[in-house]
Design an enzyme around this catalytic site. Structure first.
Site, PDB file in Angstrom:
ATOM      1  N   CYS A 123      -2.488  -7.915   6.839  1.00  0.00           N
ATOM      2  CA  CYS A 123      -2.197  -6.523   7.189  1.00  0.00           C
ATOM      3  C   CYS A 123      -2.478  -6.299   8.675  1.00  0.00           C
ATOM      4  O   CYS A 123      -3.570  -6.606   9.164  1.00  0.00           O
ATOM      5  CB  CYS A 123      -3.052  -5.578   6.342  1.00  0.00           C
ATOM      6  N   ALA A 165       0.852  -1.193   0.000  1.00  0.00           N
ATOM      7  CA  ALA A 165       0.000   0.000   0.000  1.00  0.00           C
ATOM      8  C   ALA A 165       0.885   1.239   0.000  1.00  0.00           C
ATOM      9  O   ALA A 165       1.866   1.306   0.749  1.00  0.00           O
ATOM     10  CB  ALA A 165      -0.888  -0.020   1.244  1.00  0.00           C
ATOM     11  N   GLY A 204       8.795 -12.245   2.905  1.00  0.00           N
ATOM     12  CA  GLY A 204       9.415 -11.789   4.142  1.00  0.00           C
ATOM     13  C   GLY A 204      10.923 -11.773   4.071  1.00  0.00           C
ATOM     14  O   GLY A 204      11.556 -12.803   3.819  1.00  0.00           O
ATOM     15  N   ARG A 242       9.510  -5.104   0.084  1.00  0.00           N
ATOM     16  CA  ARG A 242      10.377  -3.953   0.374  1.00  0.00           C
ATOM     17  C   ARG A 242      11.661  -3.986  -0.447  1.00  0.00           C
ATOM     18  O   ARG A 242      12.217  -2.941  -0.786  1.00  0.00           O
ATOM     19  CB  ARG A 242      10.715  -3.923   1.872  1.00  0.00           C
TER      20      ARG A 242
HETATM   21  C1  LIG Z   1       4.913  -0.092   2.958  1.00  0.00           C
HETATM   22  C2  LIG Z   1       4.343  -1.479   2.947  1.00  0.00           C
HETATM   23  C3  LIG Z   1       3.054  -1.681   2.489  1.00  0.00           C
HETATM   24  C4  LIG Z   1       2.510  -2.962   2.486  1.00  0.00           C
HETATM   25  N1  LIG Z   1       1.262  -3.141   2.003  1.00  0.00           N
HETATM   26  C5  LIG Z   1       0.741  -4.395   1.946  1.00  0.00           C
HETATM   27  C6  LIG Z   1      -0.541  -4.608   1.378  1.00  0.00           C
HETATM   28  O1  LIG Z   1      -1.206  -3.677   0.900  1.00  0.00           O
HETATM   29  N2  LIG Z   1      -1.001  -5.887   1.361  1.00  0.00           N
HETATM   30  C7  LIG Z   1      -0.279  -6.938   1.872  1.00  0.00           C
HETATM   31  O2  LIG Z   1      -0.746  -8.082   1.844  1.00  0.00           O
HETATM   32  N3  LIG Z   1       0.940  -6.754   2.374  1.00  0.00           N
HETATM   33  C8  LIG Z   1       1.465  -5.517   2.421  1.00  0.00           C
HETATM   34  N4  LIG Z   1       2.717  -5.345   2.900  1.00  0.00           N
HETATM   35  C9  LIG Z   1       3.513  -6.531   3.306  1.00  0.00           C
HETATM   36  C10 LIG Z   1       4.395  -7.015   2.152  1.00  0.00           C
HETATM   37  O3  LIG Z   1       3.650  -7.417   1.043  1.00  0.00           O
HETATM   38  C11 LIG Z   1       5.298  -8.176   2.603  1.00  0.00           C
HETATM   39  O4  LIG Z   1       4.520  -9.296   2.948  1.00  0.00           O
HETATM   40  C12 LIG Z   1       6.161  -7.786   3.801  1.00  0.00           C
HETATM   41  O5  LIG Z   1       6.743  -6.519   3.608  1.00  0.00           O
HETATM   42  C13 LIG Z   1       7.260  -8.815   4.056  1.00  0.00           C
HETATM   43  O6  LIG Z   1       8.084  -8.932   2.932  1.00  0.00           O
HETATM   44  P1  LIG Z   1       9.502  -8.135   2.796  1.00  0.00           P
HETATM   45  O7  LIG Z   1      10.217  -8.275   4.114  1.00  0.00           O
HETATM   46  O8  LIG Z   1      10.207  -8.880   1.678  1.00  0.00           O
HETATM   47  O9  LIG Z   1       9.177  -6.727   2.507  1.00  0.00           O
HETATM   48  C14 LIG Z   1       3.279  -4.072   2.951  1.00  0.00           C
HETATM   49  C15 LIG Z   1       4.574  -3.850   3.399  1.00  0.00           C
HETATM   50  C16 LIG Z   1       5.113  -2.577   3.401  1.00  0.00           C
HETATM   51  C17 LIG Z   1       6.526  -2.390   3.887  1.00  0.00           C
END
Ligand SMILES: Cc1cc2nc3c(=O)[nH]c(=O)nc-3n(C[C@H](O)[C@H](O)[C@H](O)COP(=O)(O)O)c2cc1C
Length: 298
Positions: A107, A22, A210, A234
Site C-alpha cells: 500500500c 480498502a 495488476g 479493480r
Molecule cells: C480502491 C483500492 C483499494 C485497494 N486496497 C488495497 C488493500 O487494502 N490492500 C492491498 O494490498 N492492496 C490494495 N489495493 C491494490 C489492489 O489489491 C491491487 O494490487 C491493485 O489494484 C492492482 O491490481 P488491479 O490493477 O488488477 O486493480 C487497492 C486498490 C484499489 C484500487
C-alpha cells in the site's frame, strides 16, 4: 496436504483470487463475488494496531459474509510492529482460521506509509521478515502470504531480494503488484517482473496482481508471468461476472442492472439502509457503464 497445496486446491482450476481493496472488498462485495463463482476472497486491509487497541470493534471488520467460509478467505493485515501482528492473529484465531493471512507490503497511501506500514516495509526487509515470523510463531501451520510491489522507486527496485527474505522467514505465497510505490496506479503493471520472480523462487506460490480487467487479461497475465494464480482487484468492481469467465460487456444489460440491485440489497443487509445508500454509489458506474439512459434509483 500442506497449507500451500490446500490453498491451490481451494482455488480450483481457474486459479483466480479476489484481491484486497480498502473501501470496496467488504462483506457485501465478497458475498456477490462468491455468488458469481469466486472461490477465494480477500478482506479489506485491517490494522493490527486497531486489533490490539479496539479488539472486538476491529474484529467486526473481519466478520465473514453469510455465504463465505473461513477456509475460502484471505485476511489482510497492515502494520509495522511484529508483536502487534502476533497479537492480532491470536485474536483472529479465536473467531476463525482463514485460508491464509496476508501481510500488506504494497500500500502506497501516505497515511499508511508514514507509520512504517504498507510499502514502507519494502525499505526494511528484515522487519517484514520479523512480521512473517511473528505470524508463524502463533501457529506454524498457518498459510502466510505477503503482497508487495517492485520497490519504492525505479532507482530502488528490490522485489527479488525482498521476496527471498520473505520466503526465508516463512512466507508461503508471494503476491506481486509489479509497479513501484512512486508509480501508484499509473503506467502499466510489468508482469515480466512477475515472471522473473517465479523463475527465481519457483518453490513459492506466486500470485500476479495488476491490470486484470477482463477475462482475456487473466489468460494473458498467466501466460506472460507463469504465475500460479491471478488476482482480480479493480476489475471486479461492478463486475462479479469476471469470476464466471464472462466479460462485462458481453453480459446482458438486464443482468448487470439486476446484479447492481443485488449488490445494493446486500449492502443494506450488512451495513443498514442509510450507509448502503452512500456505499452503493461507488459501484453504480461499474455495473452500468455503457448502458444507455440508465439511472439508478435506490
Ligand atoms: C480502491 C483500492 C483499494 C485497494 N486496497 C488495497 C488493500 O487494502 N490492500 C492491498 O494490498 N492492496 C490494495 N489495493 C491494490 C489492489 O489489491 C491491487 O494490487 C491493485 O489494484 C492492482 O491490481 P488491479 O490493477 O488488477 O486493480 C487497492 C486498490 C484499489 C484500487
Amino acid at each position: 496436504m500442506n497449507h500451500m497445496e490446500s490453498f491451490l486446491a481451494r482455488l480450483g482450476d481457474d486459479r483466480v483470487i479476489q484481491g484486497p481493496m480498502a473501501g470496496y472488498s467488504d462483506r457485501a462485495f465478497r458475498h456477490i463475488m462468491i455468488e458469481h463463482g469466486c472461490r477465494v476472497t480477500t478482506t479489506e486491509m485491517v490494522s493490527v494496531e486497531g486489533m490490539v487497541r479496539n479488539g472486538e470493534k476491529t474484529l467486526e471488520l473481519l466478520r465473514l459474509a453469510d455465504n463465505e467460509t473461513s477456509d475460502g478467505v484471505v485476511v489482510q493485515f497492515f502494520g509495522a510492529d511484529p508483536h502487534s501482528y502476533s497479537k492480532a492473529v491470536e485474536m483472529l484465531l479465536k473467531s476463525y482460521r482463514p485460508l491464509c493471512i496476508d501481510i500488506n507490503a504494497g500500500c502506497s497511501v501516505r497515511k499508511v506509509v508514514k507509520t512504517g506500514s504498507g510499502v514502507a516495509l519494502m525499505s526494511d526487509p528484515k522487519k517484514a521478515g520479523d512480521i512473517i515470523k511473528a505470524v508463524k510463531s502463533v501457529d506454524g501451520t498457518l498459510c502466510v502470504s505477503i503482497k508487495f510491489r517492485l520497490g519504492l522507486t525505479f532507482d530502488s527496485i528490490n522485489y527479488i531480494d525482498f521476496a527471498h527474505v520473505a520466503v526465508d522467514s516463512g512466507a508461503d505465497i508471494l503476491t506481486l503488484h509489479p509497479r513501484t510505490a512512486s508509480q501508484g496506479f499509473s503506467g502499466v503493471a510489468d508482469h515480466s517482473r512477475t515472471a522473473a520472480l517465479k523463475k527465481k523462487i519457483p518453490e513459492s506460490i506466486v500470485v500476479a496482481s495488476g491490470d486484470v480487467m477482463t477475462v482475456s487479461d487473466i489468460a494473458r497475465i498467466r501466460c506472460l508471468s507463469d504465475c500460479d494464480c491471478v488476482m482480480v482487484a479493480r476489475g471486479a468492481i461492478g463486475n462479479p461476472f469476471i469470476f464466471e469467465q464472462k466479460d462485462k460487456l458481453a453480459v446482458h444489460s438486464e443482468e448487470r442492472v439486476s446484479a447492481l440491485y443485488r449488490h445494493y440489497a446486500l449492502l443494506k443487509h450488512y451495513e443498514g439502509e442509510r450507509r448502503a445508500e452512500c456505499l452503493v454509489r461507488k459501484f453504480v458506474k461499474g455495473y452500468s457503464s455503457g448502458i444507455r439512459g440508465f439511472s439508478f434509483c435506490p
